[in-house]
Design a protein around this motif. Structure first.
Motif, PDB file in Angstrom:
ATOM      1  N   LEU A 231       0.842  -1.208   0.000  1.00 42.43           N
ATOM      2  CA  LEU A 231       0.000   0.000   0.000  1.00 42.43           C
ATOM      3  C   LEU A 231       0.872   1.251   0.000  1.00 42.43           C
ATOM      4  CD1 LEU A 231      -2.705  -1.145   2.559  1.00 42.43           C
ATOM      5  CD2 LEU A 231      -3.086  -0.669   0.123  1.00 42.43           C
ATOM      6  N   ALA A 232       1.961   1.215   0.762  1.00 41.83           N
ATOM      7  CA  ALA A 232       2.868   2.369   0.795  1.00 41.83           C
ATOM      8  C   ALA A 232       3.519   2.580  -0.568  1.00 41.83           C
ATOM      9  CB  ALA A 232       3.932   2.156   1.865  1.00 41.83           C
ATOM     10  N   HIS A 236       3.076   5.958  -2.762  1.00 37.69           N
ATOM     11  CA  HIS A 236       4.278   6.682  -3.191  1.00 37.69           C
ATOM     12  C   HIS A 236       4.313   6.816  -4.712  1.00 37.69           C
ATOM     13  CE1 HIS A 236       8.963   6.970  -2.940  1.00 37.69           C
ATOM     14  NE2 HIS A 236       8.383   8.134  -3.256  1.00 37.69           N
ATOM     15  N   GLY A 237       4.004   5.700  -5.406  1.00 36.87           N
ATOM     16  CA  GLY A 237       4.047   5.719  -6.869  1.00 36.87           C
ATOM     17  C   GLY A 237       3.011   6.656  -7.464  1.00 36.87           C
ATOM     18  N   TYR A 238       1.798   6.604  -6.915  1.00 33.84           N
ATOM     19  CA  TYR A 238       0.753   7.492  -7.434  1.00 33.84           C
ATOM     20  C   TYR A 238       1.088   8.961  -7.185  1.00 33.84           C
ATOM     21  CZ  TYR A 238      -2.420   3.605  -8.448  1.00 33.84           C
ATOM     22  OH  TYR A 238      -3.004   2.487  -8.966  1.00 33.84           O
ATOM     23  N   LEU A 239       1.705   9.270  -6.067  1.00 30.02           N
ATOM     24  CA  LEU A 239       2.106  10.656  -5.817  1.00 30.02           C
ATOM     25  C   LEU A 239       3.139  11.108  -6.843  1.00 30.02           C
ATOM     26  CD1 LEU A 239       2.348  10.711  -1.910  1.00 30.02           C
ATOM     27  CD2 LEU A 239       0.660  11.903  -3.346  1.00 30.02           C
ATOM     28  N   LEU A 240       4.090  10.236  -7.143  1.00 29.78           N
ATOM     29  CA  LEU A 240       5.120  10.577  -8.123  1.00 29.78           C
ATOM     30  C   LEU A 240       4.542  10.669  -9.536  1.00 29.78           C
ATOM     31  CD1 LEU A 240       8.038   8.332  -6.789  1.00 29.78           C
ATOM     32  CD2 LEU A 240       7.869  10.827  -6.659  1.00 29.78           C
ATOM     33  N   LEU A 246      -5.847   8.575  -6.415  1.00 29.87           N
ATOM     34  CA  LEU A 246      -5.482   7.163  -6.233  1.00 29.87           C
ATOM     35  C   LEU A 246      -4.493   7.007  -5.078  1.00 29.87           C
ATOM     36  CD1 LEU A 246      -5.087   6.010  -9.965  1.00 29.87           C
ATOM     37  CD2 LEU A 246      -6.948   5.469  -8.372  1.00 29.87           C
ATOM     38  N   ALA A 247      -3.588   7.968  -4.955  1.00 31.48           N
ATOM     39  CA  ALA A 247      -2.630   7.926  -3.846  1.00 31.48           C
ATOM     40  C   ALA A 247      -3.362   8.007  -2.516  1.00 31.48           C
ATOM     41  CB  ALA A 247      -1.630   9.061  -3.977  1.00 31.48           C
ATOM     42  N   GLN A 248      -4.361   8.894  -2.427  1.00 36.73           N
ATOM     43  CA  GLN A 248      -5.094   9.064  -1.169  1.00 36.73           C
ATOM     44  C   GLN A 248      -5.878   7.804  -0.809  1.00 36.73           C
ATOM     45  OE1 GLN A 248      -4.666  11.841   0.770  1.00 36.73           O
ATOM     46  NE2 GLN A 248      -5.667  10.511   2.279  1.00 36.73           N
ATOM     47  N   THR A 249      -6.409   7.124  -1.820  1.00 37.71           N
ATOM     48  CA  THR A 249      -7.123   5.861  -1.560  1.00 37.71           C
ATOM     49  C   THR A 249      -6.203   4.842  -0.906  1.00 37.71           C
ATOM     50  OG1 THR A 249      -8.612   6.218  -3.444  1.00 37.71           O
ATOM     51  CG2 THR A 249      -8.399   3.966  -2.618  1.00 37.71           C
ATOM     52  N   ILE A 251      -3.456   5.553   0.758  1.00 41.00           N
ATOM     53  CA  ILE A 251      -3.076   6.071   2.083  1.00 41.00           C
ATOM     54  C   ILE A 251      -4.180   5.809   3.099  1.00 41.00           C
ATOM     55  CG2 ILE A 251      -2.569   8.160   3.399  1.00 41.00           C
ATOM     56  CD1 ILE A 251      -1.235   9.253   0.827  1.00 41.00           C
ATOM     57  N   ASP A 252      -5.425   6.036   2.707  1.00 37.95           N
ATOM     58  CA  ASP A 252      -6.549   5.804   3.616  1.00 37.95           C
ATOM     59  C   ASP A 252      -6.636   4.329   4.006  1.00 37.95           C
ATOM     60  OD1 ASP A 252      -7.188   8.478   3.491  1.00 37.95           O
ATOM     61  OD2 ASP A 252      -8.768   8.226   1.966  1.00 37.95           O
ATOM     62  N   THR A 253      -6.438   3.461   3.045  1.00 42.03           N
ATOM     63  CA  THR A 253      -6.461   2.017   3.338  1.00 42.03           C
ATOM     64  C   THR A 253      -5.325   1.641   4.278  1.00 42.03           C
ATOM     65  OG1 THR A 253      -7.367   1.608   1.116  1.00 42.03           O
ATOM     66  CG2 THR A 253      -6.471  -0.290   2.307  1.00 42.03           C
ATOM     67  N   LEU A 254      -4.181   2.259   4.061  1.00 38.44           N
ATOM     68  CA  LEU A 254      -3.021   2.004   4.927  1.00 38.44           C
ATOM     69  C   LEU A 254      -3.309   2.467   6.351  1.00 38.44           C
ATOM     70  CD1 LEU A 254      -0.032   1.037   4.987  1.00 38.44           C
ATOM     71  CD2 LEU A 254       0.618   3.401   4.480  1.00 38.44           C
ATOM     72  N   LYS A 255      -3.924   3.648   6.493  1.00 40.56           N
ATOM     73  CA  LYS A 255      -4.231   4.182   7.821  1.00 40.56           C
ATOM     74  C   LYS A 255      -5.187   3.271   8.589  1.00 40.56           C
ATOM     75  CE  LYS A 255      -3.780   9.135   6.775  1.00 40.56           C
ATOM     76  NZ  LYS A 255      -4.526  10.420   6.682  1.00 40.56           N
ATOM     77  N   VAL A 256      -6.184   2.773   7.892  1.00 40.82           N
ATOM     78  CA  VAL A 256      -7.197   1.942   8.555  1.00 40.82           C
ATOM     79  C   VAL A 256      -6.629   0.603   8.996  1.00 40.82           C
ATOM     80  CG1 VAL A 256      -9.367   0.699   8.214  1.00 40.82           C
ATOM     81  CG2 VAL A 256      -9.126   3.043   7.365  1.00 40.82           C
ATOM     82  N   ASN A 257      -5.851  -0.015   8.134  1.00 40.74           N
ATOM     83  CA  ASN A 257      -5.396  -1.386   8.391  1.00 40.74           C
ATOM     84  C   ASN A 257      -4.028  -1.474   9.068  1.00 40.74           C
ATOM     85  OD1 ASN A 257      -7.459  -3.255   6.882  1.00 40.74           O
ATOM     86  ND2 ASN A 257      -7.074  -1.538   5.493  1.00 40.74           N
ATOM     87  N   TYR A 258      -3.168  -0.476   8.815  1.00 40.09           N
ATOM     88  CA  TYR A 258      -1.811  -0.521   9.383  1.00 40.09           C
ATOM     89  C   TYR A 258      -1.429   0.871   9.901  1.00 40.09           C
ATOM     90  CZ  TYR A 258      -1.944  -4.706   6.440  1.00 40.09           C
ATOM     91  OH  TYR A 258      -2.305  -5.886   5.843  1.00 40.09           O
ATOM     92  N   PRO A 259      -2.097   1.338  10.935  1.00 38.74           N
ATOM     93  CA  PRO A 259      -1.858   2.716  11.410  1.00 38.74           C
ATOM     94  C   PRO A 259      -0.452   2.924  11.968  1.00 38.74           C
ATOM     95  CG  PRO A 259      -3.225   1.476  12.960  1.00 38.74           C
ATOM     96  CD  PRO A 259      -3.120   0.636  11.723  1.00 38.74           C
ATOM     97  N   ASP A 260       0.258   1.853  12.317  1.00 34.40           N
ATOM     98  CA  ASP A 260       1.602   1.990  12.869  1.00 34.40           C
ATOM     99  C   ASP A 260       2.696   1.831  11.818  1.00 34.40           C
ATOM    100  OD1 ASP A 260       0.566   2.333  15.443  1.00 34.40           O
ATOM    101  OD2 ASP A 260       0.481   0.166  15.780  1.00 34.40           O
ATOM    102  N   HIS A 261       2.315   1.808  10.561  1.00 35.04           N
ATOM    103  CA  HIS A 261       3.326   1.654   9.516  1.00 35.04           C
ATOM    104  C   HIS A 261       4.291   2.844   9.542  1.00 35.04           C
ATOM    105  CE1 HIS A 261       5.072   1.336   5.442  1.00 35.04           C
ATOM    106  NE2 HIS A 261       4.880   0.036   5.625  1.00 35.04           N
ATOM    107  N   PRO A 262       5.590   2.595   9.385  1.00 32.37           N
ATOM    108  CA  PRO A 262       6.586   3.682   9.468  1.00 32.37           C
ATOM    109  C   PRO A 262       6.389   4.806   8.463  1.00 32.37           C
ATOM    110  CG  PRO A 262       7.657   1.549   9.637  1.00 32.37           C
ATOM    111  CD  PRO A 262       6.233   1.282   9.271  1.00 32.37           C
TER     112      PRO A 262
END
Length: 303
Positions: A231-232, A236-240, A246-249, A251-262
């Motif tokens: 997801l990260a 990252h790729g969509y931002l670049l 698409l990047a925000q989608t 990121i939102d999925t990452l926040k919900v499922n892996y909020p402690d991701h570095p």
């Protein structure tokens, strides 16, 4: 009594005595041959057992090269002996211990072909999986801290297939639980490999290719340890690629499922600078001793 009758009687008795002596001599020779054969069989059994004991001694001391030689000698001298099948089974383990994965797989295939109904045939399938995986490394990589996911995945895929075949054919095998644990580990390695490739594409400026690698992990390796990194990578790729929605989608999925991701800051914002660090922190850790194979099952050879 006429003389000729006495001569006939004497001749007849002589013939009978000769036949009796021949018969008795034959019996004595036959008994001697039986005794001699029993003695030879006893000597052969003792010699066979001695070679097998030597092979066991070498296996216990992890002198796999000498164990292989002893087991090969045992099979060549006594191909139909009581230790022949066991020797064929143990030579698989010896080749694996000697860092000879191809020879181990060949020996396992031979055992499966010759003894399809053997009670320990599941062990041969299990060792094929271990040997296939070890073909992905060498003697140095077993002791040096290298990333397994960065290597060629061909042997990882082969090992996964072998373990899957073991579970399909022998679902009640005593090696089943271990094979499942190894398959989880191998699946994580395959997913991690996709992330490694994605990072390579980032360094090359091939951002769409990197995104596709992340998406492949999401679609094919659900539940793997590389899901968060995938997801990260996509974010990252969509931002670049200047695709903020698409990047925000991602990121939102990452926040919900892996909020402690570095890659996420304390405030929950996506930090591009932390993506590479996340790649390092999420590498799957190999359990100590996970890939130590069990020795072949032993059988009682006493009459």
């Amino acid at each position: 009594m006429p003389l000729y009758q006495n001569r006939e009687f004497t001749t007849l008795m002589t013939l009978k005595n000769s036949r009796l002596r021949i018969f008795l001599a034959s019996c004595i020779l036959l008994l001697g041959a039986c005794a001699s054969n029993d003695e030879l069989d006893s000597q052969a059994n003792a010699a066979e057992q001695q070679i097998y004991s030597e092979a066991q001694k070498y296996l216990r001391s992890k002198n796999y090269d000498m164990a292989i030689k002893a087991l090969q000698q045992l099979e060549s001298r006594y191909p139909f002996g009581k230790y022949a099948e066991q020797a064929q089974l143990e030579i698989i383990y010896a080749h694996y211990g000697a860092y000879e994965p191809e020879a181990a797989i060949e020996a396992a295939n031979r055992f499966i072909r010759l003894h399809p109904q053997h009670p320990s045939i599941d062990y041969a399938f299990y060792m094929k999986g271990l040997a296939a995986y070890s073909g992905n490394s060498n003697i140095f990589s077993r002791f040096l801290p290298t990333s397994e996911s960065s290597r060629d995945t061909k042997h990882i895929e082969e090992a996964f297939t072998e373990f899957a075949q073991l579970l399909a054919r022998f679902p009640e095998s005593e090696y089943g639980a271990d094979a499942r644990a190894r398959m989880v580990h191998l699946r994580n390695l395959l997913a991690r490999h996709e992330i490694d490739v994605a990072n390579y594409y980032f360094r090359r400026g091939a951002y769409l290719a990197a995104v596709n690698r992340g998406r492949y992990v999401i679609e094919n390796y659900q539940g793997s340890t590389a899901m968060a990194d995938a997801l990260a990578v996509m974010a990252h790729g969509y931002l670049l690629l200047d695709m903020p929605e698409l990047a925000q989608t991602s990121i939102d999925t990452l926040k919900v499922n892996y909020p402690d991701h570095p890659s996420l800051s304390d405030s929950g914002e996506f930090d591009v600078a932390q993506v590479d660090e996340a790649d390092q922190s999420w590498i799957n850790k190999v359990s100590l001793g996970l890939f130590d194979p069990p020795q072949p099952p032993q059988f009682n050879y006493e009459p």
